[in-house]
Design a protein around this motif. Structure first.
Motif, PDB file in Angstrom:
ATOM      1  N   UNK A  98       0.806  -1.213   0.000  1.00 47.60           N
ATOM      2  CA  UNK A  98       0.000   0.000   0.000  1.00 47.60           C
ATOM      3  C   UNK A  98       0.842   1.268   0.000  1.00 47.60           C
ATOM      4  N   UNK A  99       0.387   2.247   0.740  1.00 49.76           N
ATOM      5  CA  UNK A  99       1.012   3.573   0.708  1.00 49.76           C
ATOM      6  C   UNK A  99       2.110   3.675   1.752  1.00 49.76           C
ATOM      7  N   UNK A 100       3.313   3.719   1.319  1.00 48.16           N
ATOM      8  CA  UNK A 100       4.411   3.803   2.275  1.00 48.16           C
ATOM      9  C   UNK A 100       5.482   4.730   1.740  1.00 48.16           C
TER      10      UNK A 100
ATOM     11  N   UNK B  27      -2.495  15.427 -11.918  1.00 46.53           N
ATOM     12  CA  UNK B  27      -3.282  14.198 -11.747  1.00 46.53           C
ATOM     13  C   UNK B  27      -4.524  14.561 -10.971  1.00 46.53           C
ATOM     14  N   UNK B  28      -5.668  14.103 -11.426  1.00 45.91           N
ATOM     15  CA  UNK B  28      -6.923  14.490 -10.798  1.00 45.91           C
ATOM     16  C   UNK B  28      -7.423  13.563  -9.713  1.00 45.91           C
ATOM     17  N   UNK B  29      -6.745  12.455  -9.512  1.00 45.25           N
ATOM     18  CA  UNK B  29      -7.213  11.482  -8.530  1.00 45.25           C
ATOM     19  C   UNK B  29      -6.552  11.643  -7.171  1.00 45.25           C
ATOM     20  N   UNK B  30      -6.644  10.615  -6.401  1.00 45.63           N
ATOM     21  CA  UNK B  30      -6.069  10.624  -5.048  1.00 45.63           C
ATOM     22  C   UNK B  30      -4.545  10.590  -5.116  1.00 45.63           C
ATOM     23  N   UNK B  31      -3.921  11.415  -4.320  1.00 46.85           N
ATOM     24  CA  UNK B  31      -2.464  11.475  -4.319  1.00 46.85           C
ATOM     25  C   UNK B  31      -1.923  11.354  -2.907  1.00 46.85           C
ATOM     26  N   UNK B  48       8.660  15.507   5.220  1.00 45.85           N
ATOM     27  CA  UNK B  48       7.271  15.390   5.649  1.00 45.85           C
ATOM     28  C   UNK B  48       6.473  14.659   4.573  1.00 45.85           C
ATOM     29  N   UNK B  49       5.275  14.253   4.953  1.00 44.33           N
ATOM     30  CA  UNK B  49       4.436  13.520   4.008  1.00 44.33           C
ATOM     31  C   UNK B  49       2.969  13.801   4.292  1.00 44.33           C
ATOM     32  N   UNK B  50       2.162  13.688   3.253  1.00 43.23           N
ATOM     33  CA  UNK B  50       0.720  13.830   3.390  1.00 43.23           C
ATOM     34  C   UNK B  50       0.070  12.617   2.759  1.00 43.23           C
ATOM     35  N   UNK B  51      -0.771  11.937   3.567  1.00 40.75           N
ATOM     36  CA  UNK B  51      -1.556  10.823   3.025  1.00 40.75           C
ATOM     37  C   UNK B  51      -3.036  11.191   3.034  1.00 40.75           C
ATOM     38  N   UNK B  52      -3.511  11.751   4.140  1.00 41.60           N
ATOM     39  CA  UNK B  52      -4.915  12.149   4.248  1.00 41.60           C
ATOM     40  C   UNK B  52      -5.054  13.026   5.489  1.00 41.60           C
ATOM     41  N   UNK B  53      -6.267  13.592   5.684  1.00 43.71           N
ATOM     42  CA  UNK B  53      -6.528  14.369   6.888  1.00 43.71           C
ATOM     43  C   UNK B  53      -6.178  15.837   6.716  1.00 43.71           C
ATOM     44  N   UNK B  54      -5.670  16.442   7.784  1.00 40.27           N
ATOM     45  CA  UNK B  54      -5.342  17.863   7.802  1.00 40.27           C
ATOM     46  C   UNK B  54      -4.387  18.191   6.663  1.00 40.27           C
ATOM     47  N   UNK B  71      -5.682  23.377  -6.363  1.00 40.65           N
ATOM     48  CA  UNK B  71      -4.550  23.940  -7.112  1.00 40.65           C
ATOM     49  C   UNK B  71      -3.528  22.862  -7.476  1.00 40.65           C
ATOM     50  N   UNK B  72      -3.784  21.618  -7.122  1.00 37.31           N
ATOM     51  CA  UNK B  72      -2.837  20.522  -7.378  1.00 37.31           C
ATOM     52  C   UNK B  72      -1.450  20.898  -6.865  1.00 37.31           C
ATOM     53  N   UNK B  73      -1.413  21.467  -5.663  1.00 39.80           N
ATOM     54  CA  UNK B  73      -0.135  21.952  -5.157  1.00 39.80           C
ATOM     55  C   UNK B  73       0.171  21.392  -3.775  1.00 39.80           C
ATOM     56  N   UNK B  74       1.442  21.380  -3.461  1.00 39.43           N
ATOM     57  CA  UNK B  74       1.932  20.919  -2.152  1.00 39.43           C
ATOM     58  C   UNK B  74       3.211  21.697  -1.862  1.00 39.43           C
ATOM     59  N   UNK B  75       3.047  22.979  -1.551  1.00 43.50           N
ATOM     60  CA  UNK B  75       4.193  23.870  -1.364  1.00 43.50           C
ATOM     61  C   UNK B  75       4.826  23.690   0.005  1.00 43.50           C
ATOM     62  N   UNK B  76       6.126  23.770   0.022  1.00 45.99           N
ATOM     63  CA  UNK B  76       6.908  23.626   1.255  1.00 45.99           C
ATOM     64  C   UNK B  76       7.216  25.002   1.819  1.00 45.99           C
ATOM     65  N   UNK B  77       7.097  25.159   3.137  1.00 46.49           N
ATOM     66  CA  UNK B  77       7.339  26.466   3.755  1.00 46.49           C
ATOM     67  C   UNK B  77       8.165  26.319   5.019  1.00 46.49           C
TER      68      UNK B  77
END
Lengths: 113, 113
Positions: A98-100, B27-31, B48-54, B71-77
């Protein structure tokens, strides 16, 4: 827990030769992925092996091949080396389920002269 | 084709400046989203990583990233950078549940002391 180990760390080969790189994943991890890192192209995915089977493949010529052994250790082979194959080759291991996230080794720096 | 774009290839900042590195994917699906860092002479490490949630994710060393789905974005700050943040930063995306991870080409960050 030991990390991902890649050998050798540095390698110099001449055009036309072939090379084999080795990767030992984190204990318990069944997925090993290989990447090529160059200043111009960045990180490019080569292929992924999971339980001794190639599960994913990037857009590299057939000169690039790999395999995975029953202990999850993986080797990558490049035949008929070209100057453009000079790069840092990175191996990453993950559980593969899965997602890792992936854990990276320090890489093998290949120079083709 | 699925891709990950990092628009800033090279960023130079002074210590204490605020940082934002852009990352967009197609990509328009789940990422599932990652930021990796490679300090000089060291291997890739997960920031860091994002799977779901906040969608606002906190990582190590004071870094954070915000997932904006529209925005299909994941900017680092980071609000205040340090000289030790000098490194190359890679955004990475898994675009299907069992698909391979795709990396951006990286942003080389140089912090002036």
């Amino acid at each position: 827990k030991a990390g991902v180990t890649q050998t050798p760390r540095y390698l110099i080969k001449t055009r036309g030769q072939q090379v084999t790189l080795s990767c030992s994943p984190i204990s318990g991890h069944r997925s090993v992925s290989w990447y090529q890192q160059t200043p111009g192209q960045g990180l490019q995915f080569l292929f992924e092996y999971f339980s001794e089977t190639q599960r994913n493949k990037g857009n590299f010529p057939g000169r690039f091949s790999g395999r995975q052994f029953s202990n999850s250790r993986s080797e990558m082979n490049v035949s008929t080396l070209e100057l453009g194959d000079s790069a840092l080759y990175l191996c990453a291991s993950s559980s593969g389920e899965g997602l890792t996230e992936a854990f990276f080794g320090q890489g093998t720096r290949l120079t083709v002269v | 084709a699925q891709s990950v774009s990092q628009h800033n290839h090279h960023v130079i900042l002074s210590e204490a400046a605020s940082l934002e590195l852009g990352c967009n994917y197609s990509y328009g699906g789940t990422v599932n989203l990652f930021w990796y860092v490679q300090y000089p002479g060291q291997h890739l490490q997960l920031l860091l990583k994002y799977f779901s949630g906040d969608p606002l994710v906190k990582g190590i060393k004071g870094f954070e990233a915000e997932f904006i789905k529209s925005k299909f974005s994941f900017n680092l700050r980071k609000p205040s950078v340090q000289w030790s943040d000098t490194a190359e930063y890679f955004c990475a995306v898994i675009m299907n549940r069992d698909d391979k991870i795709i990396f951006g080409k990286g942003t080389r960050l140089h912090i002036l002391p």
